[in-house]
Write an enzyme that holds these catalytic residues in place. Structure first.
Site, mmCIF file in Angstrom:
data_model
loop_
_atom_site.group_PDB
_atom_site.id
_atom_site.type_symbol
_atom_site.label_atom_id
_atom_site.label_comp_id
_atom_site.label_asym_id
_atom_site.label_seq_id
_atom_site.Cartn_x
_atom_site.Cartn_y
_atom_site.Cartn_z
ATOM 1 N N HIS A 32 0.813 -1.227 0.000
ATOM 2 C CA HIS A 32 0.000 0.000 0.000
ATOM 3 C C HIS A 32 0.844 1.274 0.000
ATOM 4 C CE1 HIS A 32 0.201 1.038 4.403
ATOM 5 N NE2 HIS A 32 0.306 -0.258 4.575
ATOM 6 N N ASP B 101 5.893 2.107 7.146
ATOM 7 C CA ASP B 101 4.660 1.388 6.794
ATOM 8 C C ASP B 101 3.864 2.265 5.840
ATOM 9 O OD1 ASP B 101 2.155 0.182 6.732
ATOM 10 O OD2 ASP B 101 1.698 0.622 8.827
ATOM 11 N N GLU C 143 -5.293 1.493 2.447
ATOM 12 C CA GLU C 143 -5.129 0.344 3.355
ATOM 13 C C GLU C 143 -5.316 0.775 4.802
ATOM 14 O OE1 GLU C 143 -2.879 -2.810 5.729
ATOM 15 O OE2 GLU C 143 -2.743 -0.645 5.769
ATOM 16 N N GLU C 144 -4.739 1.920 5.161
ATOM 17 C CA GLU C 144 -4.829 2.363 6.560
ATOM 18 C C GLU C 144 -6.243 2.823 6.913
ATOM 19 O OE1 GLU C 144 -2.498 1.728 8.478
ATOM 20 O OE2 GLU C 144 -0.589 1.851 7.414
ATOM 21 N N ASP D 211 4.158 -6.032 3.517
ATOM 22 C CA ASP D 211 3.926 -4.979 4.512
ATOM 23 C C ASP D 211 4.827 -5.272 5.709
ATOM 24 O OD1 ASP D 211 2.838 -2.777 5.851
ATOM 25 O OD2 ASP D 211 0.781 -3.300 5.349
ATOM 26 N N HIS E 72 3.142 2.669 13.465
ATOM 27 C CA HIS E 72 2.172 3.770 13.405
ATOM 28 C C HIS E 72 2.595 5.003 14.194
ATOM 29 C CE1 HIS E 72 -1.511 1.467 11.619
ATOM 30 N NE2 HIS E 72 -0.391 1.252 10.953
HETATM 31 ZN ZN LIG Z 1 0.948 -1.141 6.361
#
Ligand SMILES: [Zn+2]
Length: 374
Positions: free
Chosen positions: A73, A187, A219-220, A242, A336
């Site tokens: 992603h 990410d 995706e998030e 990922d 994150h």
């Molecule tokens: Zn990810």
């Protein structure tokens, strides 16, 4: 020849740095997509997009075997402007799994257009006025304000800031010691850098199945952007790149055995335990494929089984008559947060592993469940 001269690692480091400095909140991936499309063009690959914004390049191959979709992603998590107060302070909604504990005092970027983006800080109550009862309290996102220096709502709007404007962590890329890199949205810009190198190897190299390279969106946000691509491409096999949670820091050791710098990893089980009844149990033929590819290439392959996170593969696997899916990835720390950490050695290992695994897929590769282990 020193490791620093490994051209694959140099390219991965360079592209990762570049990609981490490009903002691309979910639903606003345009700038990232343009950079990746340019990279595909540099490899001599033509690309297309779908209406959601997925970026797709197809490398034609042996039609006798299963077709492959390998995807990662482009988007990142962040915040969205919810309200601009009369005094110019900004209130936000969150988009994606934003860790509120790590928000106070962060530098952010309000994305209003290339060359016009507005830097800002997330307010943190003056320490001198912080009472004993507040000292260890995390402010929920609904209570935070963002300060871009505006003295009024009119000033904010004049700078292009309006309700719905995307906000991301201030883009950063830092080389740490050795092969480790910290940055914003490792990410999944690290996955994007790996996928460009996978495309390079497959485009140049010998035998391969038909392979669709997909850089997916949102995706998030909702984990389903890649589903649209899978519906159109109808792949037999889906390989998702990922992060895999590194568990080698003191706060994580009980959760698993994945070491940063210990090589790429595959997920044997993922499940999102927070309401979303989904996850991925990889197709056994895919587990065997990656295990054999790692053995043949002399790559250490780590294993992960983890509740609490999932990827679009959970939804992609349900498309059509089912897609044989697996999540493979690179170990990542501090996920994150504004600065996540990965290791270039792991990215290089993941690149080699994915290329080797895809090259092993031919007409004899069976996805028949009757062949499952007994
Ligand atoms: Zn990810």
């Amino acid at each position: 020849m020193g490791m620093a001269r490994d051209p694959l690692k140099q390219r991965l480091r360079g592209l990762l740095h570049e990609l981490m400095l490009i903002p691309g909140l979910s639903g606003h991936e345009g700038r990232v997509r343009r950079r990746l499309a340019k990279a595909l063009e540099g490899l001599g690959l033509s690309w297309r997009t779908d209406r959601l914004g997925n970026l797709i390049a197809t490398i034609a191959g042996d039609a006798a075997g299963p077709s492959v979709m390998v995807f990662t992603h482009m988007d990142q998590l962040g915040l969205v402007v919810r309200k601009i107060e009369a005094d110019g302070l900004i209130r936000v909604e969150r988009l994606g799994g934003v860790p509120e504990r790590a928000l106070a005092s962060q530098e952010v970027l309000i994305c209003v257009g290339e060359g016009k983006d507005v830097p800002a800080v997330i307010a943190n109550k003056s320490h001198h006025a912080t009472g004993q009862d507040e000292k260890y309290r995390v402010l929920p996102y609904a209570e935070i304000t963002i300060d871009a220096g505006f003295a009024s709502a009119a000033e904010a709007r004049a700078a292009g800031v309006d309700i719905g404007a995307p906000i991301v962590y201030a883009p950063r890329a830092l080389d740490l010691a050795g092969e480790r890199v910290a940055g914003t949205s490792v990410d999944d810009r690290a996955g994007c850098a790996v996928l460009i190198e996978v495309a390079r190897a497959l485009a140049d190299g010998p035998r391969r199945p038909t392979t669709h390279i997909v850089f997916s969106v949102q995706e998030e946000f909702n984990l389903r952007g890649a589903v649209t691509a899978a519906q159109a491409l109808k792949p037999d096999v889906a390989i998702q790149l990922d992060l895999i949670l590194a568990t080698d820091t003191p706060d994580m050791t009980a959760r698993g055995e994945v070491r940063l710098g210990g090589g790429p990893a595959m997920s044997l089980y993922s499940f999102h335990g927070r309401g979303t009844l989904n996850g991925t149990i990889p197709h056994p033929a895919m587990v065997a494929l990656f295990s054999e590819a790692a053995r043949a290439e002399g790559i250490a392959l780590q294993r992960s089984a983890h509740v609490g996170a999932l990827t679009d593969s959970s939804y992609v696997q349900l498309v059509g008559q089912g897609v044989a899916a697996i999540d493979v990835g690179f170990p990542c720390r501090y996920t994150h947060s504004s600065l996540e950490v990965c290791d270039i050695d792991d990215l290089a290992g993941l690149t080699r592993l994915v290329v080797a695994a895809i090259r092993k897929i031919d007409g004899a590769f069976s996805l028949n469940r009757d062949d499952d282990e007994r």
